[in-house]
Scaffold this motif. Sequence first.
Motif, PDB file in Angstrom:
ATOM      1  N   SER A  34       0.810  -1.273  -0.064  1.00  0.00           N
ATOM      2  CA  SER A  34      -0.052   0.013   0.180  1.00  0.00           C
ATOM      3  C   SER A  34       0.896   1.289  -0.053  1.00  0.00           C
ATOM      4  N   VAL A  35       0.103   2.479  -0.316  1.00  0.00           N
ATOM      5  CA  VAL A  35       0.898   3.725  -0.571  1.00  0.00           C
ATOM      6  C   VAL A  35       0.272   4.735   0.135  1.00  0.00           C
ATOM      7  N   ALA A  36       0.691   5.480   0.875  1.00  0.00           N
ATOM      8  CA  ALA A  36       0.014   6.654   1.678  1.00  0.00           C
ATOM      9  C   ALA A  36       0.865   7.833   1.443  1.00  0.00           C
ATOM     10  N   GLU A  37       0.365   8.904   1.466  1.00  0.00           N
ATOM     11  CA  GLU A  37       1.122  10.386   1.541  1.00  0.00           C
ATOM     12  C   GLU A  37       0.747  11.044   2.914  1.00  0.00           C
ATOM     13  N   HIS A  38       1.932  11.604   3.614  1.00  0.00           N
ATOM     14  CA  HIS A  38       1.820  12.296   4.440  1.00  0.00           C
ATOM     15  C   HIS A  38       2.642  13.691   4.386  1.00  0.00           C
ATOM     16  N   VAL A  39       2.161  14.792   4.929  1.00  0.00           N
ATOM     17  CA  VAL A  39       3.026  15.812   5.088  1.00  0.00           C
ATOM     18  C   VAL A  39       4.178  15.651   6.297  1.00  0.00           C
ATOM     19  N   GLY A  40       5.326  15.901   5.646  1.00  0.00           N
ATOM     20  CA  GLY A  40       6.362  15.905   6.713  1.00  0.00           C
ATOM     21  C   GLY A  40       7.579  16.799   6.262  1.00  0.00           C
ATOM     22  N   GLY A  41       8.837  16.283   6.436  1.00  0.00           N
ATOM     23  CA  GLY A  41       9.947  17.012   6.518  1.00  0.00           C
ATOM     24  C   GLY A  41      10.205  17.171   8.144  1.00  0.00           C
ATOM     25  N   ASP A  61       1.602  23.950  -5.894  1.00  0.00           N
ATOM     26  CA  ASP A  61       1.004  22.621  -6.417  1.00  0.00           C
ATOM     27  C   ASP A  61       0.040  21.912  -5.295  1.00  0.00           C
ATOM     28  N   ASP A  62      -0.522  20.923  -5.954  1.00  0.00           N
ATOM     29  CA  ASP A  62      -1.376  20.250  -4.867  1.00  0.00           C
ATOM     30  C   ASP A  62      -0.629  19.662  -3.495  1.00  0.00           C
ATOM     31  N   HIS A  63       0.683  19.167  -3.875  1.00  0.00           N
ATOM     32  CA  HIS A  63       1.441  19.111  -2.520  1.00  0.00           C
ATOM     33  C   HIS A  63       1.774  20.117  -1.517  1.00  0.00           C
ATOM     34  N   GLY A  64       1.701  21.267  -2.200  1.00  0.00           N
ATOM     35  CA  GLY A  64       2.017  22.449  -1.550  1.00  0.00           C
ATOM     36  C   GLY A  64       0.631  22.854  -0.516  1.00  0.00           C
ATOM     37  N   THR A  65      -0.376  22.908  -1.472  1.00  0.00           N
ATOM     38  CA  THR A  65      -1.886  23.148  -0.608  1.00  0.00           C
ATOM     39  C   THR A  65      -2.073  22.010   0.068  1.00  0.00           C
ATOM     40  N   ARG A  66      -1.890  20.866   0.218  1.00  0.00           N
ATOM     41  CA  ARG A  66      -1.772  19.933   1.342  1.00  0.00           C
ATOM     42  C   ARG A  66      -1.082  20.369   2.672  1.00  0.00           C
ATOM     43  N   CYS A  67       0.202  20.506   2.118  1.00  0.00           N
ATOM     44  CA  CYS A  67       1.023  20.968   3.376  1.00  0.00           C
ATOM     45  C   CYS A  67       0.545  22.033   4.024  1.00  0.00           C
ATOM     46  N   ARG A  68      -0.049  23.234   3.213  1.00  0.00           N
ATOM     47  CA  ARG A  68      -0.295  24.455   4.064  1.00  0.00           C
ATOM     48  C   ARG A  68      -1.583  24.165   4.947  1.00  0.00           C
ATOM     49  N   ALA A  69      -2.477  23.400   4.364  1.00  0.00           N
ATOM     50  CA  ALA A  69      -3.560  23.062   4.978  1.00  0.00           C
ATOM     51  C   ALA A  69      -3.307  22.241   6.369  1.00  0.00           C
ATOM     52  N   GLN A  70      -2.454  21.231   6.349  1.00  0.00           N
ATOM     53  CA  GLN A  70      -2.289  20.571   7.483  1.00  0.00           C
ATOM     54  C   GLN A  70      -1.402  21.366   8.498  1.00  0.00           C
ATOM     55  N   HIS A 126      -2.728  22.398  12.497  1.00  0.00           N
ATOM     56  CA  HIS A 126      -1.976  22.175  13.575  1.00  0.00           C
ATOM     57  C   HIS A 126      -1.515  23.557  14.475  1.00  0.00           C
ATOM     58  N   GLY A 127      -1.911  24.588  13.986  1.00  0.00           N
ATOM     59  CA  GLY A 127      -1.681  25.793  14.524  1.00  0.00           C
ATOM     60  C   GLY A 127      -0.535  26.710  14.154  1.00  0.00           C
ATOM     61  N   VAL A 128       0.293  26.312  13.352  1.00  0.00           N
ATOM     62  CA  VAL A 128       1.640  26.867  12.708  1.00  0.00           C
ATOM     63  C   VAL A 128       1.428  27.962  11.866  1.00  0.00           C
ATOM     64  N   ALA A 129       1.921  29.239  11.965  1.00  0.00           N
ATOM     65  CA  ALA A 129       1.897  30.003  11.084  1.00  0.00           C
ATOM     66  C   ALA A 129       3.091  29.887  10.000  1.00  0.00           C
ATOM     67  N   ILE A 130       2.773  30.097   8.521  1.00  0.00           N
ATOM     68  CA  ILE A 130       3.573  29.753   7.741  1.00  0.00           C
ATOM     69  C   ILE A 130       4.168  31.080   6.963  1.00  0.00           C
ATOM     70  N   GLU A 131       5.647  31.088   6.803  1.00  0.00           N
ATOM     71  CA  GLU A 131       6.184  32.076   6.091  1.00  0.00           C
ATOM     72  C   GLU A 131       6.878  31.207   4.845  1.00  0.00           C
ATOM     73  N   ASN A 132       6.488  31.426   3.826  1.00  0.00           N
ATOM     74  CA  ASN A 132       6.920  30.826   2.541  1.00  0.00           C
ATOM     75  C   ASN A 132       8.400  31.505   2.074  1.00  0.00           C
ATOM     76  N   LEU A 133       9.454  31.093   2.286  1.00  0.00           N
ATOM     77  CA  LEU A 133      10.526  31.664   1.676  1.00  0.00           C
ATOM     78  C   LEU A 133      11.059  31.214   0.492  1.00  0.00           C
ATOM     79  N   ASP A 134      10.190  30.744  -0.374  1.00  0.00           N
ATOM     80  CA  ASP A 134      10.658  30.178  -1.603  1.00  0.00           C
ATOM     81  C   ASP A 134      11.226  31.256  -2.680  1.00  0.00           C
ATOM     82  N   ALA A 135      12.471  30.798  -2.942  1.00  0.00           N
ATOM     83  CA  ALA A 135      13.181  31.953  -3.799  1.00  0.00           C
ATOM     84  C   ALA A 135      13.462  31.433  -5.337  1.00  0.00           C
ATOM     85  N   GLY A 136      12.983  30.129  -5.502  1.00  0.00           N
ATOM     86  CA  GLY A 136      13.169  29.324  -6.808  1.00  0.00           C
ATOM     87  C   GLY A 136      12.063  28.950  -7.386  1.00  0.00           C
TER      88      GLY A 136
END
Length: 310
Positions: free
Chosen positions: A27-34, A59-68, A72-82
Motif C-alpha cells: 500500500s501507498v500513503a502520503e503524509h505531510v512531513g519534513g 502545487d497540490d502537494h503545497g496546498t496539502r502541506c499548507r492546510a495541514q 496544527h496551529g503553525v503560521a507559515i512564512e514561505n521563503l521560496d526563492a526558486g
Amino acid sequence: MSTDTTAPRVLVVGETLVDIVHTPDGSVAEHVGGSPANVAMGIARLGHDTVLATTLGDDDHGTRCRAQITDHGVAIENLDAGGHGTSTAVATLDDSGAAEYDFDLHWELRPVEDLDRFGHVHTGSIAATLLPGAEVITQTLTDAREHATVSYDPNVRPTIMGSVDEVRVRIEELITVSDVVKASEDDVEWLYAGRSLPEVMAAWGRLGPGLVVITRGGDGVTYRVSSTGDVAEAPARVDRVADTVGAGDSFMAGLVSGLLDAGLLGDGDARARLRAADLDAVAPAVDRALGTSAVTVGRSGAYAPTREEI
C-alpha cells in the motif's frame, strides 16, 4: 495554542515535504512531513506560538502541506526563492516499521525577516546542510543568537547530504551556535564511526551547547549537561510501534516545549540558565520528549500529540 502573550515565540526554519510511504503489504500513503515541519507542528500542538519558515510550491502537494500545517496551529512564512514544486520523500518501510528514503528536494530560500519577533529558533536535518539554502540557515541562527536561544537536530540523511567528512564539519559549525543539540545514535555512528556516545557528547558540549541529547530508539536516551559534564539515561516509554516515521521530530518538539516551560530556552537569560543547569533541571523536559515520541510511534505517520495525550 497558548494564549500567554509573554511566552517566547518559536521560529522553525527548514524543509517541508510530502512523505510518500510504501508499506511492506504494497500500500501507498502520503503524509505531510519534513523534519523541521514535523517539529514545528509538534511544538505548536504542545501549546507554543510557532512560525515555520519554509519553501512550498504552488502545487497540490503545497496546498496539502499548507492546510495541514496551519491546522496544527503553525503560521507559515514561505521563503521560496526558486519557484520549485513542493519537495517529496519516498519512504519505504520494512517489516519492523523502519524507513528508508529517496528524496526529490529543492532548497532555495530568502532570509527570514524581523528575527527579533522570536525567543527561540530551531533548525535541523536537510535544510541545514543542503545548499544554497543552508547558507541562509547559518545566517539566521547567527543573527538570532543576539536575543534568542537555538536548538538543532542534525537528523543526517547520508544518501543526500554528501561525504561524511564534509557533513561533519557543517554539523559542528551549527553546533557552535546552538544551545540544545539532539541527535540519534545512528547519526553519531555515521558521523563518528568507532567513537563512544559519551566521547562525542563531551566534544559537542565543548563547542557551546548547554544540553546534548542522544536518542537510542527502544533503549531510551542519554543526555549530558555542559555545566557539570554529568551524563544520565532515561528509558523509552513505548508501548506499541506502528512505525517510526517522525519519532525523532516528536521527541525534539517535546524537548523544546519542556525546556521552554522550564525557562531554559526563550531568550539570552534562559541561555545562561541552561548553561548552568544540572541534570535534575533538564530531566522533566527529557521526560516530556519521551512521552511525545511514544505517542507518535504508536500511530502511523508523523503524528504530533497534544499535552493531554502525553
